[in-house]
Scaffold this motif. Structure first.
Motif, PDB file in Angstrom:
ATOM      1  N   ILE A  23     -39.635  48.897 -53.900  1.00  0.00           N
ATOM      2  CA  ILE A  23     -40.846  49.573 -53.417  1.00  0.00           C
ATOM      3  C   ILE A  23     -42.067  49.033 -54.155  1.00  0.00           C
ATOM      4  CG2 ILE A  23     -42.052  51.793 -53.238  1.00  0.00           C
ATOM      5  CD1 ILE A  23     -39.284  53.130 -52.941  1.00  0.00           C
ATOM      6  N   ASP A  24     -41.891  48.774 -55.449  1.00  0.00           N
ATOM      7  CA  ASP A  24     -42.953  48.199 -56.273  1.00  0.00           C
ATOM      8  C   ASP A  24     -43.417  46.861 -55.673  1.00  0.00           C
ATOM      9  OD1 ASP A  24     -43.237  47.042 -59.720  1.00  0.00           O
ATOM     10  OD2 ASP A  24     -44.703  48.050 -58.443  1.00  0.00           O
ATOM     11  N   ASN A  25     -42.444  46.019 -55.345  1.00  0.00           N
ATOM     12  CA  ASN A  25     -42.769  44.721 -54.753  1.00  0.00           C
ATOM     13  C   ASN A  25     -43.468  44.882 -53.409  1.00  0.00           C
ATOM     14  OD1 ASN A  25     -41.728  43.208 -56.851  1.00  0.00           O
ATOM     15  ND2 ASN A  25     -39.692  43.043 -55.932  1.00  0.00           N
TER      16      ASN A  25
ATOM     17  N   ARG B 253     -45.692  41.687 -52.727  1.00  0.00           N
ATOM     18  CA  ARG B 253     -44.962  40.570 -53.310  1.00  0.00           C
ATOM     19  C   ARG B 253     -43.747  40.184 -52.468  1.00  0.00           C
ATOM     20  NH1 ARG B 253     -46.253  43.061 -58.586  1.00  0.00           N
ATOM     21  NH2 ARG B 253     -44.355  44.303 -58.383  1.00  0.00           N
ATOM     22  N   MET B 254     -43.605  40.853 -51.299  1.00  0.00           N
ATOM     23  CA  MET B 254     -42.446  40.531 -50.459  1.00  0.00           C
ATOM     24  C   MET B 254     -42.804  39.422 -49.487  1.00  0.00           C
ATOM     25  SD  MET B 254     -40.639  44.074 -49.276  1.00  0.00           S
ATOM     26  CE  MET B 254     -39.521  44.968 -50.336  1.00  0.00           C
ATOM     27  N   ALA B 255     -41.857  38.521 -49.252  1.00  0.00           N
ATOM     28  CA  ALA B 255     -42.028  37.525 -48.197  1.00  0.00           C
ATOM     29  C   ALA B 255     -42.037  38.271 -46.869  1.00  0.00           C
ATOM     30  CB  ALA B 255     -40.883  36.531 -48.245  1.00  0.00           C
ATOM     31  N   SER B 256     -42.660  37.708 -45.850  1.00  0.00           N
ATOM     32  CA  SER B 256     -42.890  38.473 -44.623  1.00  0.00           C
ATOM     33  C   SER B 256     -41.611  38.962 -43.955  1.00  0.00           C
ATOM     34  CB  SER B 256     -43.764  37.694 -43.638  1.00  0.00           C
ATOM     35  OG  SER B 256     -43.163  36.471 -43.330  1.00  0.00           O
ATOM     36  N   ARG B 257     -40.547  38.190 -44.012  1.00  0.00           N
ATOM     37  CA  ARG B 257     -39.290  38.628 -43.389  1.00  0.00           C
ATOM     38  C   ARG B 257     -38.732  39.856 -44.099  1.00  0.00           C
ATOM     39  NH1 ARG B 257     -34.623  34.483 -41.493  1.00  0.00           N
ATOM     40  NH2 ARG B 257     -33.532  35.896 -40.078  1.00  0.00           N
ATOM     41  N   GLU B 258     -38.748  39.770 -45.437  1.00  0.00           N
ATOM     42  CA  GLU B 258     -38.268  40.877 -46.267  1.00  0.00           C
ATOM     43  C   GLU B 258     -39.099  42.132 -45.989  1.00  0.00           C
ATOM     44  OE1 GLU B 258     -38.574  40.043 -50.457  1.00  0.00           O
ATOM     45  OE2 GLU B 258     -37.237  41.693 -51.010  1.00  0.00           O
ATOM     46  N   ARG B 259     -40.425  41.905 -45.857  1.00  0.00           N
ATOM     47  CA  ARG B 259     -41.337  43.020 -45.635  1.00  0.00           C
ATOM     48  C   ARG B 259     -41.050  43.705 -44.294  1.00  0.00           C
ATOM     49  NH1 ARG B 259     -45.971  43.103 -42.976  1.00  0.00           N
ATOM     50  NH2 ARG B 259     -46.072  40.834 -42.914  1.00  0.00           N
ATOM     51  N   ILE B 260     -40.857  42.915 -43.271  1.00  0.00           N
ATOM     52  CA  ILE B 260     -40.584  43.471 -41.937  1.00  0.00           C
ATOM     53  C   ILE B 260     -39.279  44.254 -41.946  1.00  0.00           C
ATOM     54  CG2 ILE B 260     -40.018  42.864 -39.537  1.00  0.00           C
ATOM     55  CD1 ILE B 260     -42.045  40.495 -39.928  1.00  0.00           C
ATOM     56  N   THR B 261     -38.281  43.722 -42.623  1.00  0.00           N
ATOM     57  CA  THR B 261     -36.997  44.428 -42.744  1.00  0.00           C
ATOM     58  C   THR B 261     -37.197  45.762 -43.445  1.00  0.00           C
ATOM     59  OG1 THR B 261     -35.909  42.281 -42.991  1.00  0.00           O
ATOM     60  CG2 THR B 261     -34.626  44.245 -43.582  1.00  0.00           C
ATOM     61  N   PHE B 262     -37.961  45.722 -44.529  1.00  0.00           N
ATOM     62  CA  PHE B 262     -38.188  46.930 -45.308  1.00  0.00           C
ATOM     63  C   PHE B 262     -38.964  47.967 -44.494  1.00  0.00           C
ATOM     64  CE2 PHE B 262     -38.105  49.276 -49.143  1.00  0.00           C
ATOM     65  CZ  PHE B 262     -39.323  49.921 -49.281  1.00  0.00           C
TER      66      PHE B 262
END
Lengths: 89, 179
Positions: free
Chosen positions: A11-13, A18-27
Motif C-alpha cells: 500500500i505504501d508503494n 512506486r508501482m509499475a503500471s501493470r502492478e498498479r492496475i492489478t492492485f
C-alpha cells in the motif's frame, strides 16, 4: 504478522506512486472488489497526512525555541537591536 | 555545503541563519500589512516551514536569495490568512478563524496530539522517513537499528500502529475513542 506488514509495504508503494503500471492496475482492481482493502488504503493515506502534520508541528516547536533563544542569549544583542530599529520605521 | 543536505543534517543551524537573515524584514513587512508581532512570528515560521518542505520533499533547490524568497512566501501567506478571515467573518460572526498551523480539516487535532504523545517513538521514526526524507540507513543509524532492513520493518510496524489509531478514530461520525 509478516503478511500484514507486506501488505502495508505494498500500500505504501501504491500511495507513493512506486508501482509499475501493470502492478498498479492489478492492485486497483483488487481494491475495487475488496472494501476492507480500500478502507486500509484510505486509512493509510490519512496516516501519512497525520505524519505530515506532526512533522510541521515539530518544526513549529523548533522555530519557537530558536526564537526564544535569539531573544534571551547575549550573543544576539545586535540582531535584536536591528529588529527593533526596523520595526520603529 | 549543499543547503539541502545541511537542511537534513542540521536543520536547526539553517533555521537560525534564516532567522537572523530574514526575520527582521518579514516582521517589518507584516507590520506594514496590518499584522502585529505575533502575526509576524507565526507567518515567518510558516514561511520557513514551507521553504523546508519545498526543498526537502519537493526537490526544489535552495533559493539563491532566501531573504527575498521568504518575504514573498510570507506576503502570500499573510494575504491568504486575511482573505480567509474575511470569508469566515462573512459566513458567520461566531465562526472561528482557522489558524495557519492547524492541520487540514480531515484530520482531528486530538488524534494528532495522541499520536505525538502516546506514539512518540513511532511518529518520530515515521516523520524521519516521510517528512524529513531520511534514507533508511540514516534512520537505522539515528534510531539504533542494526541496518536499513530492520529499520524498514520497524517503519512498517509503526505505520500499522498509526493506521489502527486512524481506523478507530475515523470509522464513525461519533465522538473520539482511544482503543
Amino acid at each position: 504478522m509478516r503478511k500484514e506488514l507486506e501488505e502495508i509495504a505494498m500500500i505504501d508503494n501504491y500511495l507513493h506512486h512506486r508501482m509499475a503500471s501493470r502492478e498498479r492496475i492489478t492492485f486497483e482492481s483488487k481494491m475495487h472488489g475488496n472494501s476492507k482493502l480500500s478502507q486500509k488504503v484510505k486509512n493509510q493515506q490519512l496516516s501519512y497526512s497525520y505524519i505530515q502534520a506532526a512533522g510541521r508541528a515539530q518544526l513549529k516547536e523548533e522555530l519557537e525555541q530558536i526564537h526564544q533563544h535569539l531573544w534571551s542569549d547575549q550573543r544576539y544583542h545586535h540582531f535584536r537591536r536591528r529588529l527593533k530599529a526596523l520595526l520603529k520605521k | 555545503m549543499d543547503r539541502k543536505i545541511q537542511f537534513q543534517e542540521d536543520r536547526q543551524a539553517v533555521f537560525k541563519d534564516l532567522y537572523q537573515l530574514s526575520f527582521p524584514d518579514v516582521a517589518r513587512l507584516i507590520k506594514k500589512m496590518g499584522g502585529n508581532y505575533e502575526d509576524a512570528k507565526d507567518t515567518f515560521h510558516d514561511a520557513v516551514i514551507l521553504l523546508y518542505e519545498r526543498v526537502v520533499q519537493g526537490q526544489e533547490t535552495f533559493p539563491e536569495h532566501p531573504k527575498a524568497y521568504l518575504k514573498t512566501i510570507a506576503r502570500n501567506l499573510w494575504l491568504k490568512k486575511q482573505q480567509e478571515a474575511k470569508f469566515f467573518q462573512q459566513v458567520s460572526d461566531k465562526e472561528t478563524v482557522p489558524l495557519s498551523s492547524s492541520p487540514p480539516t480531515e484530520l482531528k487535532v486530538q488524534v494528532l496530539q495522541y499520536l505525538r504523545s502516546a506514539g512518540k517513538r513511532c511518529m518520530e521514526i515515521l516523520q524521519a522517513v516521510y517528512y524529513h526524507q531520511w534514507s533508511m540507513e540514516e534512520v537505522a543509524d539515528q534510531f539504533g537499528y542494526r541496518n536499513a532492513r530492520s529499520a524498514t520493518v520497524q517503519k512498517h510496524k509503526c505505520l500499522e500502529k498509526v493506521r489502527d489509531q486512524v481506523k478507530t478514530n475515523h470509522s464513525s461520525p461519533q465522538a473520539l475513542s482511544y482503543a
